[in-house]
Scaffold this active site. Structure first.
Site, PDB file in Angstrom:
ATOM      1  CG  ASN A   9      10.294  -0.158   0.140  1.00 49.23           C
ATOM      2  OD1 ASN A   9      10.225  -1.039   1.006  1.00 49.23           O
ATOM      3  ND2 ASN A   9      10.933   0.989   0.336  1.00 49.23           N
ATOM      4  CD1 TRP A  10       4.909  -4.303  -0.688  1.00 41.62           C
ATOM      5  CD2 TRP A  10       4.493  -6.039   0.672  1.00 41.62           C
ATOM      6  NE1 TRP A  10       4.216  -5.252  -1.405  1.00 41.62           N
ATOM      7  CE2 TRP A  10       3.954  -6.331  -0.604  1.00 41.62           C
ATOM      8  CE3 TRP A  10       4.367  -6.991   1.692  1.00 41.62           C
ATOM      9  CZ2 TRP A  10       3.286  -7.520  -0.878  1.00 41.62           C
ATOM     10  CZ3 TRP A  10       3.710  -8.184   1.413  1.00 41.62           C
ATOM     11  CH2 TRP A  10       3.171  -8.432   0.141  1.00 41.62           C
ATOM     12  CE  LYS A  11       8.707   3.278   1.897  1.00 39.93           C
ATOM     13  NZ  LYS A  11       8.701   4.728   1.961  1.00 39.93           N
ATOM     14  CG  HIS A  98      14.462   3.453   1.490  1.00 37.54           C
ATOM     15  ND1 HIS A  98      13.937   4.388   2.348  1.00 37.54           N
ATOM     16  CD2 HIS A  98      13.607   3.350   0.453  1.00 37.54           C
ATOM     17  CE1 HIS A  98      12.786   4.819   1.839  1.00 37.54           C
ATOM     18  NE2 HIS A  98      12.559   4.198   0.698  1.00 37.54           N
ATOM     19  CD  GLU A 100      11.194   5.161   4.503  1.00 32.17           C
ATOM     20  OE1 GLU A 100      11.134   3.920   4.557  1.00 32.17           O
ATOM     21  OE2 GLU A 100      10.392   5.854   3.840  1.00 32.17           O
ATOM     22  CD  GLU A 170      13.019   5.573  -3.271  1.00 32.96           C
ATOM     23  OE1 GLU A 170      11.930   5.145  -3.654  1.00 32.96           O
ATOM     24  OE2 GLU A 170      13.497   5.304  -2.153  1.00 32.96           O
ATOM     25  N   GLY A 176       6.527   9.446   0.493  1.00 28.22           N
ATOM     26  CA  GLY A 176       5.405   9.350   1.424  1.00 28.22           C
ATOM     27  C   GLY A 176       4.752  10.684   1.740  1.00 28.22           C
ATOM     28  CB  SER A 216       4.482  10.790  -3.845  1.00 28.38           C
ATOM     29  OG  SER A 216       4.675  10.988  -2.452  1.00 28.38           O
ATOM     30  N   GLY A 237       6.397   2.862  -2.797  1.00 26.22           N
ATOM     31  CA  GLY A 237       6.103   2.582  -1.390  1.00 26.22           C
ATOM     32  C   GLY A 237       4.610   2.430  -1.183  1.00 26.22           C
ATOM     33  N   GLY A 238       3.958   3.500  -0.727  1.00 19.40           N
ATOM     34  CA  GLY A 238       2.538   3.468  -0.364  1.00 19.40           C
ATOM     35  C   GLY A 238       1.644   2.789  -1.388  1.00 19.40           C
TER      36      GLY A 238
HETATM   37  P1  PGA Z   1       6.369   6.283  -1.479  1.00 14.57           P
HETATM   38  O1  PGA Z   1       7.753   5.583  -1.064  1.00 14.57           O
HETATM   39  O2  PGA Z   1       5.989   5.702  -2.834  1.00 14.57           O
HETATM   40  O3  PGA Z   1       5.408   5.906  -0.414  1.00 14.57           O
HETATM   41  O4  PGA Z   1       6.628   7.740  -1.546  1.00 14.57           O
HETATM   42  C1  PGA Z   1       8.733   5.288  -2.016  1.00 14.57           C
HETATM   43  C2  PGA Z   1       9.926   4.645  -1.330  1.00 14.57           C
HETATM   44  O5  PGA Z   1      10.265   5.074  -0.221  1.00 14.57           O
HETATM   45  O6  PGA Z   1      10.539   3.707  -1.865  1.00 14.57           O
END
Ligand code: PGA
Length: 253
Positions: A9-11, A98, A100, A170, A176, A216, A237-238
């Site tokens: 997930n590149w966001k 998600h 966010e 999640e 993050g 993470s 994500g990251g």
């Molecule tokens: P993260 O994000 O790996 O940066 O913690 C995961 C996500 O939000 O899908």
């Protein structure tokens, strides 16, 4: 049998050139490894790069997903992207709900359910995210929160359609933050989600649904997380923004 999935997930990250470079790096890394047949890699870039990602994916090394979709069919909804548009771009997956989007854009379980319906009507597989925030975990309410999200977002579906869903657990406090859920904490919730699915749809259906862990996840912890019986992969994500890190997770099974 359910698939193993690692989805990036590149966001809202990367310019066009950076995205191009990452896809290029990823392709050359993926060409070097032979993944098990039951494993799927998915890349979810921002909308403007979806077509570029599809060109790279070329039906082979990875599938492409979007990060969001409209709950509406079509028409005067400025700025929205419909499931029909994603289908016409030959996208296979889309992240929904998600944390966010729940936190910053007011996405409710009812909205998640409507987006899931749009995606299924257009032959895309929704990757539906659930998870508790820190205060809920500290109050010991994680099971209750996840149950409400799973039921509210998904339990209107019949058995045929629920099988097309990928669920991502999640914990919001792990996203993050560098703080990962322990394999025991993650496995507990994954097994609980599967038990909810089994109670509603039967064990056979529940055993077919992939449940990913997100928060993470990185090369150094993916192996022990993925070794848990109910963890079928990760939503990353990251660590999906660097080909080497992402590949370290892709090859962690
Ligand atoms: P993260 O994000 O790996 O940066 O913690 C995961 C996500 O939000 O899908």
């Amino acid at each position: 049998m359910r698939k193993h999935i690692v989805a990036g997930n590149w966001k809202m990250n990367l310019t066009f050139t950076e995205a191009d470079e990452l896809l290029d790096d990823l392709m050359s890394e993926l060409e070097k490894v032979e993944l098990p047949r039951d494993e799927k890699v998915i890349v979810c870039p921002p909308f403007p790069y979806i077509e570029m990602a599809s060109d790279y994916a070329n039906d082979s090394y990875f599938a492409v997903g979007a990060q969001n979709v409209s709950d509406k069919d079509k028409g005067a909804y400025t700025g929205e992207v419909s499931a029909a548009m994603l289908e016409s771009c030959e996208i296979d997956y889309c992240i929904v709900g998600h944390s966010e989007r729940r936190a910053y854009y007011g996405e409710t379980d009812a909205l998640v359910a409507a987006k899931v319906d749009q995606l299924l009507a257009h032959n895309l597989s929704p990757i539906v995210c659930v998870g508790e925030v820190l205060e809920e975990r500290e109050a010991g309410r994680q099971l209750e929160v996840v149950k409400k999200q799973v039921e509210g977002g998904l339990f209107h579906l019949d058995a045929e359609n629920i099988k097309k869903i990928v669920i991502a657990y999640e914990p919001v406090w792990a996203i993050g933050t560098g703080k990962t859920a322990t394999p025991e904490q993650a496995q507990e919730i994954h097994a609980y989600i599967r038990s909810l699915l089994a109670a509603k749809y039967g064990k056979e259906v529940a055993d077919d649904i992939s449940i990913l862990y997100g928060g993470s996840c990185k090369p150094s912890n993916a192996k022990e997380l993925f070794a848990c019986p109910d963890i079928d992969g990760g939503l990353i994500g990251g660590a999906s923004l660097k080909a080497k890190d992402f590949m370290g997770i892709v090859t962690a099974f």
